[in-house]
Design an enzyme around this catalytic site. Structure first.
Site, short mmCIF file in Angstrom:
data_model
loop_
_atom_site.label_atom_id
_atom_site.label_comp_id
_atom_site.label_asym_id
_atom_site.label_seq_id
_atom_site.Cartn_x
_atom_site.Cartn_y
_atom_site.Cartn_z
N GLY A 145 -3.85 -60.83 28.33
CA GLY A 145 -4.22 -59.82 29.33
C GLY A 145 -3.30 -59.83 30.53
N THR A 184 -0.54 -53.98 27.47
CA THR A 184 -0.89 -52.69 28.07
C THR A 184 0.26 -52.06 28.85
OG1 THR A 184 -3.16 -53.46 28.20
CG2 THR A 184 -2.60 -51.56 29.54
N ASP A 240 -1.27 -61.97 16.46
CA ASP A 240 -2.24 -62.05 17.54
C ASP A 240 -3.66 -61.90 16.96
OD1 ASP A 240 -2.81 -62.34 20.22
OD2 ASP A 240 -2.45 -60.25 20.75
ZN LIG Z 1 -5.56 -61.41 23.49
#
Ligand SMILES: [Zn+2]
Length: 283
Positions: A210, A234, A85
């Protein structure tokens, strides 16, 4: 089964009008949970490494992480991809390729459009010569904590997408349409009309970063309107921390051997969450 090239999973998702889910993993426990969940659901999944998780200690971390995921992939029937990433640096990207990553994100989105095109083109040439796929970014996804998902002037501009994809030859493109990294301060509202315009502008598979915190009805829309790879981080991190917190509360005061129960506990909690996430994928 051996590791599947992540871009093959993205292209398969594109053909199915679906999205392959992709999880940024910090360690063995999190990667193990992704493989467990892929086995339980029969859905493919991509394990991603964020360079910061290892390179601050040692660049050898790239090779060690890749070898671990390759071993996991060889010993499961689940289809597992491996992807690096957000790397912003050419030397780091080349080292990741040397270490066995068959798919990388090279992110020059902080540069102006022409510089982004020039640097990405060079990286695509280098990677493709070695059989490695490149994801890049246009627009700026940024941090949810800085309300980047609400800054429409940083969103991907549909009229730049065709030029960028044509000039760079990238394999997939991360876009900004109201998504952002980390915890959202308020519920995000994806600009799906913009997604339609971007999707109409290119045949290159599109990626949404996200993913944690975006309502599921919006995700389902995005998956059917051009998003073919979807990144989670997250939510799984929060689950990891909560599982440790709950475990420690049950073992208070902790004996030194109580630490032995942590890996199984966190893997079980994250596996259950990732199983639920994978059920959204129409792969
Ligand atoms: Zn990203």
């Amino acid at each position: 089964m051996s590791l599947v090239n992540a871009i093959d999973l993205v292209r398969e998702a594109d053909a199915k009008n679906a999205a392959v889910l992709s999880f940024v993993c910090i360690d063995y426990n999190e990667a193990r949970a992704v493989v467990n969940a892929a086995e339980q659901t029969g859905k493919p999944a991509i394990i991603m490494l964020l360079p910061e998780y290892v390179s601050r200690f040692s660049l050898n971390g790239f090779g060690e992480f890749a070898a671990m995921v390759q071993f996991m992939a060889r010993h499961t029937d689940a289809r597992i991809g491996l992807h690096l990433d957000h790397t912003y640096d050419e030397a780091e990207a080349r080292w990741a390729i040397e270490c066995g990553f068959t798919s990388i994100m090279f992110d020059a989105s902080r540069d102006d459009l022409q510089t982004n095109i020039r640097r990405t083109r060079a990286m695509v040439d280098y990677a493709h010569a070695r059989g490695v796929a490149v994801e890049s970014e246009l627009g700026s996804v940024g941090l949810a904590s800085e309300r980047w998902g609400e800054k429409a002037d940083l969103f991907t501009k549909p009229d730049a997408v065709a030029l960028f994809c044509r000039e760079t030859g990238v394999d997939s493109l991360a876009i900004a349409i109201g998504n952002a990294h980390g915890d959202y301060l308020q519920t995000p509202n994806l600009d799906l009309k913009r997604l339609d315009e971007i999707d109409a502008a290119t045949d290159t598979p599109l990626v949404l970063h996200g993913g944690s915190g975006i309502p599921e009805d919006q995700l389902v829309q995005a998956f059917s309107r051009g998003i073919n790879k979807f990144n989670y981080g997250t939510d799984v991190k929060r689950c990891y921390i909560q599982a440790i917190h709950d475990y420690m509360a049950e073992h208070d005061p902790p004996g030194s051997l109580d630490v032995l129960g942590i890996p199984a506990t966190v893997q079980q909690a994250m596996t259950a969450l990732i199983v639920r996430k994978l059920s959204l994928s129409r792969m």
